[in-house]
Scaffold this motif. Structure first.
Motif, PDB file in Angstrom:
ATOM      1  N   ALA A  63       1.119   5.971  -2.063  1.00 26.99           N
ATOM      2  CA  ALA A  63      -0.334   6.024  -2.243  1.00 26.99           C
ATOM      3  C   ALA A  63      -0.866   4.695  -2.776  1.00 26.99           C
ATOM      4  CB  ALA A  63      -0.710   7.165  -3.185  1.00 26.99           C
ATOM      5  N   TYR A  64      -0.184   4.156  -3.782  1.00 24.76           N
ATOM      6  CA  TYR A  64      -0.628   2.878  -4.337  1.00 24.76           C
ATOM      7  C   TYR A  64      -0.499   1.743  -3.331  1.00 24.76           C
ATOM      8  CZ  TYR A  64      -1.609   4.286  -9.109  1.00 24.76           C
ATOM      9  OH  TYR A  64      -2.174   4.839 -10.232  1.00 24.76           O
ATOM     10  N   ASN A  65       0.594   1.722  -2.588  1.00 25.44           N
ATOM     11  CA  ASN A  65       0.761   0.653  -1.599  1.00 25.44           C
ATOM     12  C   ASN A  65      -0.335   0.703  -0.539  1.00 25.44           C
ATOM     13  OD1 ASN A  65       2.959  -0.462  -2.865  1.00 25.44           O
ATOM     14  ND2 ASN A  65       4.464   0.468  -1.504  1.00 25.44           N
ATOM     15  N   ALA A  66      -0.707   1.894  -0.106  1.00 26.13           N
ATOM     16  CA  ALA A  66      -1.779   2.016   0.884  1.00 26.13           C
ATOM     17  C   ALA A  66      -3.111   1.555   0.293  1.00 26.13           C
ATOM     18  CB  ALA A  66      -1.873   3.458   1.376  1.00 26.13           C
ATOM     19  N   ALA A  67      -3.348   1.874  -0.968  1.00 27.55           N
ATOM     20  CA  ALA A  67      -4.592   1.446  -1.612  1.00 27.55           C
ATOM     21  C   ALA A  67      -4.626  -0.074  -1.783  1.00 27.55           C
ATOM     22  CB  ALA A  67      -4.753   2.151  -2.963  1.00 27.55           C
ATOM     23  N   VAL A  68      -3.500  -0.664  -2.182  1.00 29.63           N
ATOM     24  CA  VAL A  68      -3.428  -2.126  -2.313  1.00 29.63           C
ATOM     25  C   VAL A  68      -3.651  -2.773  -0.947  1.00 29.63           C
ATOM     26  CG1 VAL A  68      -1.890  -4.076  -2.815  1.00 29.63           C
ATOM     27  CG2 VAL A  68      -2.014  -2.143  -4.404  1.00 29.63           C
ATOM     28  N   SER A  69      -3.056  -2.202   0.087  1.00 29.56           N
ATOM     29  CA  SER A  69      -3.234  -2.724   1.443  1.00 29.56           C
ATOM     30  C   SER A  69      -4.704  -2.657   1.873  1.00 29.56           C
ATOM     31  CB  SER A  69      -2.362  -1.930   2.420  1.00 29.56           C
ATOM     32  OG  SER A  69      -2.616  -2.311   3.747  1.00 29.56           O
TER      33      SER A  69
END
Length: 112
Positions: A63-69
Motif C-alpha cells: 500500500a505504501y509503495n503504491a502511494a509513494v509511486s
C-alpha cells in the motif's frame, strides 16, 4: 463478464464492500491504492491510507509503495518523503521500491 466502473470514476471498493457488509482487508485496500496509483489519483491514495488507520487495518508495504509511486507520478516529492517517514512510524522498513519511488520523485523535481 460484469461491467466495471466507468473510466475516471472514483475508486469506491472499500465503501462498496461496507454496503455489502464485508470488511475491507489490507489486500483490498492495497488493491484500491494500487488502482489509484495507476489512475494517477495520488490524493485518493492518501485518503485510503488514512481510512485504513481509522478502520484499524494496518497498511502494508504494498500500500505504501503504491502511494509513494502515485506521489512520484504527481511530482509530489515532499509527500513521498513524508510517506516514508510514516512507514517507519508503523514499523515498516522502506524497501528498494519505496526508495526508488522517493528518489524518482525528488529527481523529477530537482530536490537533491
Amino acid at each position: 463478464l460484469r461491467e466495471g466502473p466507468a473510466v475516471g470514476a472514483s475508486p469506491a471498493a472499500p465503501q462498496d464492500m461496507q454496503s455489502r457488509k464485508l470488511q475491507p482487508t489490507v489486500v483490498s485496500y492495497s488493491a484500491a491504492i494500487s488502482a489509484c496509483d495507476k489512475g494517477q489519483q495520488w490524493e485518493m491514495t492518501l485518503l485510503l491510507l488514512d481510512e485504513m488507520g481509522r478502520r484499524h487495518v494496518p497498511p502494508g508495504i504494498v500500500a505504501y509503495n503504491a502511494a509513494v509511486s502515485a506521489c512520484d507520478k504527481a511530482q509530489m516529492w515532499a509527500v513521498a518523503l513524508a510517506l516514508m517517514e510514516r512507514m517507519e512510524l508503523h514499523q515498516l522498513q522502506p524497501d528498494v521500491i519505496t526508495h526508488n519511488g522517493a528518489i524518482s520523485a525528488c529527481e523529477s523535481n530537482q530536490q537533491w
